[in-house]
Write a protein that holds these residues in place. Structure first.
Motif, mmCIF file in Angstrom:
data_model
loop_
_atom_site.group_PDB
_atom_site.id
_atom_site.type_symbol
_atom_site.label_atom_id
_atom_site.label_comp_id
_atom_site.label_asym_id
_atom_site.label_seq_id
_atom_site.Cartn_x
_atom_site.Cartn_y
_atom_site.Cartn_z
ATOM 1 N N PRO A 1 8.695 10.349 12.908
ATOM 2 C CA PRO A 1 9.009 9.852 14.246
ATOM 3 C C PRO A 1 8.713 8.370 14.348
ATOM 4 O O PRO A 1 7.793 7.877 13.713
ATOM 5 N N GLN A 2 9.521 7.709 15.110
ATOM 6 C CA GLN A 2 9.304 6.269 15.301
ATOM 7 C C GLN A 2 8.007 6.053 16.072
ATOM 8 O O GLN A 2 7.803 6.634 17.120
ATOM 9 N N GLN A 3 7.140 5.291 15.519
ATOM 10 C CA GLN A 3 5.917 5.011 16.247
ATOM 11 C C GLN A 3 5.492 3.570 15.995
ATOM 12 O O GLN A 3 5.833 2.968 14.994
ATOM 13 N N THR A 4 4.751 3.015 16.943
ATOM 14 C CA THR A 4 4.286 1.644 16.796
ATOM 15 C C THR A 4 3.159 1.611 15.775
ATOM 16 O O THR A 4 2.247 2.432 15.837
ATOM 17 N N ILE A 5 3.258 0.677 14.855
ATOM 18 C CA ILE A 5 2.195 0.581 13.853
ATOM 19 C C ILE A 5 1.055 -0.236 14.438
ATOM 20 O O ILE A 5 1.253 -1.369 14.877
ATOM 21 N N PRO A 6 -0.132 0.329 14.476
ATOM 22 C CA PRO A 6 -1.259 -0.421 15.038
ATOM 23 C C PRO A 6 -1.645 -1.607 14.155
ATOM 24 O O PRO A 6 -1.368 -1.615 12.955
ATOM 25 N N GLU A 7 -2.272 -2.569 14.768
ATOM 26 C CA GLU A 7 -2.613 -3.797 14.037
ATOM 27 C C GLU A 7 -4.087 -4.154 14.270
ATOM 28 O O GLU A 7 -4.606 -4.024 15.370
ATOM 29 N N VAL A 8 -4.729 -4.591 13.209
ATOM 30 C CA VAL A 8 -6.117 -5.044 13.304
ATOM 31 C C VAL A 8 -6.164 -6.511 12.906
ATOM 32 O O VAL A 8 -5.583 -6.903 11.895
ATOM 33 N N LYS A 9 -6.846 -7.314 13.714
ATOM 34 C CA LYS A 9 -6.991 -8.739 13.378
ATOM 35 C C LYS A 9 -8.309 -8.953 12.649
ATOM 36 O O LYS A 9 -9.349 -8.439 13.062
ATOM 37 N N ILE A 10 -8.238 -9.723 11.591
ATOM 38 C CA ILE A 10 -9.428 -9.988 10.774
ATOM 39 C C ILE A 10 -9.556 -11.500 10.587
ATOM 40 O O ILE A 10 -8.566 -12.179 10.334
ATOM 41 N N ALA A 11 -10.780 -12.006 10.686
ATOM 42 C CA ALA A 11 -10.995 -13.425 10.414
ATOM 43 C C ALA A 11 -11.122 -13.611 8.905
ATOM 44 O O ALA A 11 -11.675 -12.759 8.216
ATOM 45 N N LEU A 12 -10.606 -14.700 8.429
ATOM 46 C CA LEU A 12 -10.612 -14.979 6.999
ATOM 47 C C LEU A 12 -12.036 -14.915 6.441
ATOM 48 O O LEU A 12 -12.946 -15.525 6.992
ATOM 49 N N PHE A 13 -12.190 -14.184 5.354
ATOM 50 C CA PHE A 13 -13.461 -14.028 4.623
ATOM 51 C C PHE A 13 -14.532 -13.276 5.403
ATOM 52 O O PHE A 13 -15.643 -13.139 4.918
ATOM 53 N N GLU A 14 -14.216 -12.827 6.589
ATOM 54 C CA GLU A 14 -15.226 -12.085 7.327
ATOM 55 C C GLU A 14 -14.978 -10.588 7.152
ATOM 56 O O GLU A 14 -13.838 -10.131 7.171
ATOM 57 N N LEU A 15 -16.078 -9.918 6.981
ATOM 58 C CA LEU A 15 -15.957 -8.490 6.750
ATOM 59 C C LEU A 15 -15.750 -7.765 8.077
ATOM 60 O O LEU A 15 -16.473 -8.012 9.031
#
Lengths: 184, 231
Positions: B119-133
């Protein structure tokens, strides 16, 4: 520390990252202090820097001349933290301008540089510089980085750096002259 | 012939040249000649030399023995603490993720016993800061117990799970219990840009794939870790 802990530390195998960076710790500590002008802040900055640096081990071990690269990276983090905190405690350009307007009535620099307390006063004068001037003077005049190395550090042509260095030194002299009337 | 003003303006360049071996923008012979002939300028040069010498003497504190001993250890430990331990991964348990990390995303995955549809669904997104865990917590919600399900996690290049350098894919077997199953993934990004995390659960001949978009933001005004030009 207990004897057992001491023994455990002694036999603890060091991480390759530790072995690579350990020789630079004192230098980085000094630089962090030059940047922040505060011992507690410099320790926080260095600790934060090393935590961020650790995952880059595979990359940094390929760097031939690590010392300037580390200095630049530490500086970048310092600047980044200042901007993040939206707090610019080191930008004292107004202070510099104010100092300049009082210079005419003060004693000569020749008198001052022979003062025994001059190192402390110079340190104070350097701390009054703008962040950019202070970093430049600290790296070039105190830590011995060459202007050629610093062109890469600041991404600035050598002629511009020379002018800035000249201005920064003159500001230090102006500050020293201003401090004199209040000294013993 | 060099004048006093020109001489004074050239002093720092002259002194720096002695240290740095840079090219000079003035005539060095004229500079030396003026120095010999002008007592005041000679004195001025001497004072500037002393000034730079004194500047070099400005002390900086040394790190304490304790700080020196611990600063690198702490850096290693902080990074190691974030590692995923394999036995930890295998030990899925209901309610595990309670308060260990900040939950940045909750995913619900249902394994269908019927043939999978997409089914068509929105892909969730996570924002990450560079080099930060960043701990990315996933919640798998399954309709029944799945004993010995195979779980795999695959990351795009420029992303790593802390503690698993140079491994873009991890796969292991685990038991999923009916209801919510939690996992915390310490994701590190080494380059600004986009990537994805692909999680797969296989059980019997059924497979469910789930995608999570990762967006790495360079939060540094300049790149903190500059490009290596000398290495």
């Amino acid at each position: 520390m207990s004897l057992l802990n001491s023994l455990l530390n002694a036999v603890r195998k060091k991480d390759p990252f530790e072995l690579l960076i350990e020789p630079y710790i004192d230098h980085l500590y000094r630089l962090a202090f030059r940047y922040t002008n505060d011992q507690d802040l410099s320790e926080d900055l260095l600790q934060d820097f090393l935590v961020k640096l650790y995952p880059k081990y595979e990359y940094i071990k390929t760097i031939e001349n690590l010392r300037p690269w580390l200095a630049k990276s530490l500086y970048n983090l310092f600047i980044d933290q200042i901007r993040k905190n939206n707090n610019d405690p080191v930008n004292n350009s107004e202070k510099e301008d104010a100092l300049a307007s009082f210079v005419a009535e003060s004693p000569s620099i020749e008198t001052l540089i022979n003062n025994e307390q001059i190192c402390n006063k110079m340190a104070e004068a350097v701390s009054c510089l703008s962040e950019e001037h202070r970093t430049l003077v600290s790296l070039h005049d105190i830590e011995g980085y060459t202007l050629v190395e610093l062109t890469e550090f600041f991404n600035t042509p050598i002629g511009t750096l020379k002018s800035r260095l000249h201005r920064a030194r003159n500001k230090i002299k102006e500050s020293l002259i201003l401090m004199e009337p209040f000294s013993e | 012939m060099m004048k006093c003003k020109e001489f004074k303006n050239s002093i720092f360049e002259y002194l720096d040249q002695k240290e740095d071996n840079n090219d000079l923008s003035f005539d060095i012979q004229a500079f030396h000649k003026h120095r010999e002939e002008c007592k005041r300028c000679r004195k001025h040069l001497e004072n500037e030399e002393i000034f730079l010498y004194k500047l070099k003497q400005i002390p900086a504190p040394q790190p304490s023995a304790k700080f020196r001993r611990n600063v690198l250890k702490n850096a290693v430990k902080t990074n190691s603490d974030c590692k995923i331990k394999k036995n930890h991964l295998a030990g899925f348990a209901t309610g595990f993720a309670s308060a260990i990390t900040i939950v940045v995303l909750v995913l619900l995955i249902y394994i269908n016993t019927a043939p999978e549809t997409s089914p068509q669904q929105t892909i969730p997104e996570v924002k990450i800061a560079l080099f930060e865990l960043k701990d990315v917590n996933l919640v798998f919600n399954v309709p029944q117990d799945f004993k010995g399900a195979t779980l795999s996690m695959e990351l795009s290049s420029d992303y790593e799970l802390a503690g698993y350098p140079n491994q873009s894919k991890l796969e292991w077997q685990t038991d999923l219990v009916k209801g919510q199953n939690f996992i915390s993934l310490p994701v590190v990004s080494t380059k600004a840009g986009k990537g994805e995390l692909i999680a797969k659960i296989r059980y019997g001949n059924k497979e469910k794939t789930f995608k999570l978009n990762l967006l790495t933001i360079d939060t540094f005004s300049e790149e903190t870790f500059p490009e290596n030009k000398t290495g």
